[in-house]
Design an enzyme around this catalytic site. Structure first.
Site, PDB file in Angstrom:
ATOM      1  N   PRO A   1     -35.949  11.062  -4.650  1.00  0.00           N
ATOM      2  CA  PRO A   1     -35.963  11.726  -3.590  1.00  0.00           C
ATOM      3  C   PRO A   1     -36.993  11.081  -2.441  1.00  0.00           C
ATOM      4  O   PRO A   1     -36.639  11.265  -1.446  1.00  0.00           O
ATOM      5  CB  PRO A   1     -36.344  13.074  -3.792  1.00  0.00           C
TER       6      PRO A   1
ATOM      7  N   GLU B   1     -39.121  16.447 -14.390  1.00  0.00           N
ATOM      8  CA  GLU B   1     -39.791  16.395 -13.111  1.00  0.00           C
ATOM      9  C   GLU B   1     -40.097  15.136 -12.465  1.00  0.00           C
ATOM     10  O   GLU B   1     -40.951  14.776 -11.706  1.00  0.00           O
ATOM     11  CB  GLU B   1     -41.221  17.083 -13.358  1.00  0.00           C
TER      12      GLU B   1
ATOM     13  N   ARG C   1     -18.202  -2.649  -3.973  1.00  0.00           N
ATOM     14  CA  ARG C   1     -17.295  -2.837  -2.807  1.00  0.00           C
ATOM     15  C   ARG C   1     -17.435  -3.741  -1.876  1.00  0.00           C
ATOM     16  O   ARG C   1     -16.584  -4.324  -1.086  1.00  0.00           O
ATOM     17  CB  ARG C   1     -16.924  -1.535  -2.120  1.00  0.00           C
TER      18      ARG C   1
ATOM     19  N   ASP D   1     -13.002  -0.934   7.506  1.00  0.00           N
ATOM     20  CA  ASP D   1     -13.209  -1.768   8.700  1.00  0.00           C
ATOM     21  C   ASP D   1     -13.866  -0.634   9.759  1.00  0.00           C
ATOM     22  O   ASP D   1     -14.633  -1.055  10.505  1.00  0.00           O
ATOM     23  CB  ASP D   1     -11.860  -1.924   9.185  1.00  0.00           C
TER      24      ASP D   1
HETATM   25  N1  4FN Z   1     -34.142  13.922  -8.260  1.00  0.00           N
HETATM   26  C1  4FN Z   1     -35.892  16.857  -3.000  1.00  0.00           C
HETATM   27  C2  4FN Z   1     -37.299  17.207  -3.045  1.00  0.00           C
HETATM   28  C3  4FN Z   1     -38.038  17.400  -4.325  1.00  0.00           C
HETATM   29  C4  4FN Z   1     -37.449  17.094  -5.502  1.00  0.00           C
HETATM   30  C5  4FN Z   1     -36.070  16.725  -5.552  1.00  0.00           C
HETATM   31  C6  4FN Z   1     -35.328  16.522  -6.616  1.00  0.00           C
HETATM   32  C7  4FN Z   1     -34.180  14.206 -10.540  1.00  0.00           C
HETATM   33  C8  4FN Z   1     -36.215  13.519 -11.700  1.00  0.00           C
HETATM   34  C9  4FN Z   1     -36.426  13.754  -9.481  1.00  0.00           C
HETATM   35  C10 4FN Z   1     -32.657  13.546  -5.970  1.00  0.00           C
HETATM   36  C11 4FN Z   1     -32.215  13.150  -4.333  1.00  0.00           C
HETATM   37  C12 4FN Z   1     -31.564  12.105  -4.099  1.00  0.00           C
HETATM   38  C13 4FN Z   1     -32.237  10.127  -6.811  1.00  0.00           C
HETATM   39  C14 4FN Z   1     -35.300  16.683  -4.260  1.00  0.00           C
HETATM   40  C15 4FN Z   1     -32.335  11.255  -6.546  1.00  0.00           C
HETATM   41  C16 4FN Z   1     -32.895  12.593  -6.682  1.00  0.00           C
HETATM   42  C17 4FN Z   1     -31.628  11.125  -5.274  1.00  0.00           C
HETATM   43  C18 4FN Z   1     -33.656  12.765  -7.921  1.00  0.00           C
HETATM   44  C19 4FN Z   1     -35.013  14.469 -11.929  1.00  0.00           C
HETATM   45  C20 4FN Z   1     -37.080  13.840 -10.469  1.00  0.00           C
HETATM   46  C21 4FN Z   1     -34.898  14.331  -9.248  1.00  0.00           C
HETATM   47  C22 4FN Z   1     -36.355  17.130  -0.508  1.00  0.00           C
HETATM   48  C23 4FN Z   1     -34.504  15.629  -1.446  1.00  0.00           C
HETATM   49  C24 4FN Z   1     -34.131  18.004  -1.489  1.00  0.00           C
HETATM   50  C25 4FN Z   1     -35.245  15.930  -9.033  1.00  0.00           C
HETATM   51  C26 4FN Z   1     -35.238  16.979  -1.688  1.00  0.00           C
HETATM   52  N2  4FN Z   1     -31.069   9.736  -5.162  1.00  0.00           N
HETATM   53  N3  4FN Z   1     -35.973  16.119  -8.033  1.00  0.00           N
HETATM   54  O1  4FN Z   1     -33.962  16.327  -6.572  1.00  0.00           O
HETATM   55  O2  4FN Z   1     -33.742  11.840  -8.840  1.00  0.00           O
HETATM   56  O3  4FN Z   1     -31.411   9.073  -6.163  1.00  0.00           O
END
Ligand code: 4FN
Length: 246
Positions: A88, A115, A153, A168
């Protein structure tokens, strides 16, 4: 393009990688995907990839060791290789970022679970943090899939003849114009007559106007970065005037 995905759930990717544009790109050897199961690099009888957080608190943290060893097992294509953590904190993926990433020869994608990963992985092994959007996910795997789809893509030869108006218009930063196919009338809604006129210049203008109007109405934020021509500016003025009417 070579993608290497580090994950504790490699099975999540198997059907995704078999279908559609990406499936065919892999078949045609335009894209190669390596899946690395982080658990294969875990130690001990239980092959644990996670542990309790120092300082206490809820949940588990992915151990640095297994991820580090999994990363070292990946053959680096050459100097044009980038290690990215899906998380995130990363910069939110957009089409310009996807173009930039498509210039690398190898993207090594690390998927977090629980986490998240031990901070030392970030400090020692990550070139880039990438996010697919601002919402809570259970893991980085969907992020890695989105990234691979979006970037594939853009690789020459992957889309072949089916480079669509979606590409496009979005390449220009606009939404697509409305599409219609048979029947001509559906639940009393008719296809706009201009599309049946055979007047290609009129159709082009109608579609351009519809793209601009949709974008102005539904995603005005996109207009700021759109590559608008003077014709587009003129059409936008017209659209504004029309909406002001009595
Ligand atoms: N997510 C937020 C704030 C705090 C935690 C999260 C969250 C998966 C391992 C990360 C999340 C979003 C977009 C990977 C989200 C992404 C992830 C991603 C992601 C488990 C820890 C976690 C403020 C964004 C809502 C869990 C906000 N793009 N923690 O989702 O990996 O790629």
């Amino acid at each position: 393009m070579k993608f290497d995905v580090l994950t504790i759930f490699p099975e999540m990717f198997s059907s995704f990688l078999r279908f559609g544009v990406l499936g065919r790109a892999i078949e045609n050897e335009l894209v190669d995907v390596g899946l690395v199961n982080i658990r294969d690099f875990a130690k001990g009888a239980h092959k644990t990839t996670d542990d309790r957080p120092y300082g206490g608190g809820e949940g588990m943290v992915m151990k640095a060791g297994p991820i580090h060893r999994a990363l070292n097992s990946v053959e680096r294509v050459n100097g044009r290789s980038l290690v990215a953590l899906l998380c995130p904190q990363g910069k939110r993926l957009d089409q310009p970022t996807a173009w930039e990433l498509s210039n690398w020869d190898q993207l090594i994608l690390i998927c977090g679970r629980y986490e998240g990963v031990d901070e030392r992985i970030r400090l020692t092994s990550i070139d880039r943090e990438l996010s697919i959007g601002d919402y809570v996910l259970s893991g980085g795997e969907l992020g890695a899939m989105v990234l691979m789809e979006v970037i594939s893509r853009l690789i020459p030869g992957v889309l072949g003849g089916e480079r669509s108006n979606i590409e496009d218009s979005f390449e220009e930063g606009l939404l697509e114009y409305p599409q219609y196919t048979r029947p001509r009338v559906f639940q009393e809604k008719e296809v706009p007559p201009v599309l049946l006129s055979g007047d290609h210049e009129k159709i082009r203008l109608w579609r351009r106007r519809a793209s601009l109007k949709r974008t102005a109405l539904k995603r005005p934020d996109l207009l700021a970065n759109a590559g608008l021509t003077s014709e587009d500016e003129r059409i936008l003025q017209e659209i504004k005037k029309d909406s002001e009417g009595p």
